[in-house]
Design a protein around this motif. Structure first.
Motif, short mmCIF file in Angstrom:
data_model
loop_
_atom_site.label_atom_id
_atom_site.label_comp_id
_atom_site.label_asym_id
_atom_site.label_seq_id
_atom_site.Cartn_x
_atom_site.Cartn_y
_atom_site.Cartn_z
N TYR A 180 -2.08 -2.98 -29.90
CA TYR A 180 -1.26 -3.24 -28.72
C TYR A 180 -0.95 -1.95 -27.96
O TYR A 180 -0.95 -1.92 -26.73
N THR A 181 -0.69 -0.87 -28.69
CA THR A 181 -0.40 0.41 -28.05
C THR A 181 -1.57 0.86 -27.18
O THR A 181 -1.39 1.34 -26.05
N ALA A 182 -2.79 0.69 -27.71
CA ALA A 182 -3.99 1.06 -26.95
C ALA A 182 -4.14 0.15 -25.73
O ALA A 182 -4.48 0.61 -24.63
N ASP A 183 -3.87 -1.16 -25.91
CA ASP A 183 -3.98 -2.10 -24.80
C ASP A 183 -2.95 -1.81 -23.72
O ASP A 183 -3.22 -1.92 -22.52
N ALA A 184 -1.73 -1.46 -24.15
CA ALA A 184 -0.65 -1.19 -23.19
C ALA A 184 -0.96 0.02 -22.32
O ALA A 184 -0.41 0.15 -21.22
N ARG A 195 0.95 -10.60 -18.03
CA ARG A 195 0.92 -11.84 -18.84
C ARG A 195 0.10 -11.62 -20.11
O ARG A 195 0.48 -12.05 -21.20
N TRP A 196 -1.03 -10.95 -19.97
CA TRP A 196 -1.91 -10.71 -21.11
C TRP A 196 -1.23 -9.82 -22.15
O TRP A 196 -1.29 -10.09 -23.35
N LEU A 197 -0.55 -8.76 -21.70
CA LEU A 197 0.12 -7.85 -22.62
C LEU A 197 1.26 -8.55 -23.35
O LEU A 197 1.53 -8.24 -24.53
N THR A 198 1.93 -9.47 -22.69
CA THR A 198 2.99 -10.24 -23.35
C THR A 198 2.42 -11.04 -24.53
O THR A 198 3.02 -11.12 -25.61
N ILE A 199 1.24 -11.60 -24.32
CA ILE A 199 0.58 -12.37 -25.38
C ILE A 199 0.09 -11.44 -26.48
O ILE A 199 0.27 -11.71 -27.67
N ARG A 200 -0.49 -10.30 -26.10
CA ARG A 200 -1.04 -9.36 -27.07
C ARG A 200 0.04 -8.78 -27.98
O ARG A 200 -0.22 -8.47 -29.14
N LYS A 201 1.24 -8.62 -27.47
CA LYS A 201 2.32 -8.01 -28.23
C LYS A 201 2.61 -8.76 -29.53
O LYS A 201 3.03 -8.17 -30.53
N THR A 202 2.38 -10.06 -29.52
CA THR A 202 2.69 -10.88 -30.70
C THR A 202 1.45 -11.36 -31.44
O THR A 202 1.56 -12.06 -32.44
N THR A 203 0.28 -10.98 -30.95
CA THR A 203 -0.95 -11.51 -31.57
C THR A 203 -1.86 -10.44 -32.16
O THR A 203 -2.84 -10.78 -32.83
N VAL A 204 -1.57 -9.16 -31.91
CA VAL A 204 -2.43 -8.10 -32.46
C VAL A 204 -1.58 -7.05 -33.16
O VAL A 204 -0.35 -7.04 -33.01
N ALA A 205 -2.22 -6.18 -33.90
CA ALA A 205 -1.51 -5.11 -34.61
C ALA A 205 -0.87 -4.15 -33.62
O ALA A 205 -1.32 -4.02 -32.47
N ASP A 206 0.17 -3.46 -34.09
CA ASP A 206 0.90 -2.54 -33.21
C ASP A 206 -0.01 -1.47 -32.62
O ASP A 206 0.10 -1.12 -31.45
#
Length: 359
Positions: free
Chosen positions: A76-80, A62-73
């Protein structure tokens, strides 16, 4: 409070009015009361203990779905990477079960597997942001990452265990008996110093024979992430010696310039765990890491007399000090000359000389 005897143990029941919210069994009555007091305090502060029953991997998705549209690519890559790096045992438990101890163990596990300290630090940053989000969503009461630091690496040089040229050829023969296609990839790694992620991202167009045979290293694709720049974000050229040039040529047959160069026999992208399993790396690698093939290439080049500055360029080292680690490992000409003197006969031309007689 609702703490009742449950066989030889004690069950604590948390209620919100007449609604049962949570219950847990403990060995002692004191433990049950302490847990109940903490949960009541949390509930009074607006935190529903039932939310903490959500599994980490579900909340992470759920968190990654939100991060995908709210942070820089790049962020997001680091978070993923959390989904790839976080131990399965940590992902499959309830959020409320994660303590600083589990967080610390995840750091130690990644370091033990050979992940660079800087990468574990990035993992910690993403993990902390994730659990901070869980706190804001009132899924848990506090962030378990806050007080946990990544263990500092030793000041000693990272251990390396490169193959000798003879040992590499012997290992190659064993690998060929398992899977000739994958064996060829590992032999190329041992002669070019390519990282695994660079092997996975290498395209046919990166192979060239003019003015000299070599590979242009432009891309890197560690498993679980998109293609990105090489480590250090710099492009480099690595040589293809006659030992592996025919092998690389064979990998290009029937492929377009934009196709992946190093693939399985079926033309698919290579994967580390599958490749190592097929090659029985636990035995044929003789205790080495796959990354030791990169160390093998650097040592092979230096042992054959290639200038350290050239080796630095081929490896893509930002500092010559990094390249010098291999010189220290191999020993220099001065070391060999000194050892020859130590092994020479006493009184001989290479030994101690007497310049006169005692008076």
């Amino acid at each position: 409070m609702s703490v009742i005897k449950h066989g030889k143990r004690w069950r604590a029941k948390l209620k919100d009015g007449r609604i049962d919210v949570a219950s847990k069994v403990f060995d002692t009555k004191t433990e049950a009361k302490d847990w109940l007091r903490r949960e009541q305090a949390a509930l009074a502060g607006g935190l529903d203990p039932r939310a903490g029953k959500e599994r980490v991997r579900v909340a992470l998705d759920r968190w990654l779905t939100i991060r995908k549209t709210t942070v820089a690519d790049k962020t997001y890559t680091a978070d993923a990477d959390l989904a790839r790096l976080m131990p399965p045992s940590m992902q499959n438990v309830h959020l409320s079960s994660i303590s600083d101890r589990e967080v610390a163990r995840s750091f130690e596990t990644l370091l033990r597997k050979g992940l660079a300290e800087s990468s574990v630090v990035r993992y910690r940053a993403s993990l902390s942001v994730f659990f901070s989000w869980c706190v804001r969503e009132k899924l848990i009461a506090s962030n378990p990452v806050t007080g946990v630091k990544v263990p500092k690496g030793s000041d000693e040089v990272d251990e390396m265990d490169p193959f000798t040229e003879t040992a590499l050829e012997a290992a190659y023969l064993m690998w060929k008996m398992k899977d000739e296609h994958l064996a060829n990839i590992l032999l190329v790694m041992g002669w070019t110093g390519l990282r695994w992620g660079e092997v996975r991202a290498m395209q046919v167009a990166n192979f060239m024979e003019v003015p000299t045979p070599g590979l242009m290293v432009r891309r890197n694709q560690p498993e679980g992430v998109k293609v990105k720049a090489t480590k250090g974000r710099s492009m480099r050229r690595v040589p293809l010696a006659d030992r592996v040039l025919p092998i690389v040529r064979e990998f290009t047959h029937g492929k377009a310039a934009s196709d992946l160069l190093f693939t399985t026999a079926g033309g698919s992208q290579v994967w580390r765990s599958t490749s190592l399993r097929w090659l029985d790396w636990a035995k044929t690698g003789q205790g080495r890491r796959l990354h030791d093939l990169r160390h093998t290439a650097a040592c092979l080049w230096l042992a054959r007399g290639v200038d350290p500055g050239t080796v630095q360029a081929w490896c893509g080292h930002e500092s010559i000090a990094t390249t010098n680690r291999y010189l220290h490992f191999l020993g220099t000409g001065a070391h060999r000359a000194g050892l020859d003197r130590l092994n020479s006969d006493p009184g001989g031309t290479g030994g101690a000389q007497t310049t006169g007689t005692d008076s």
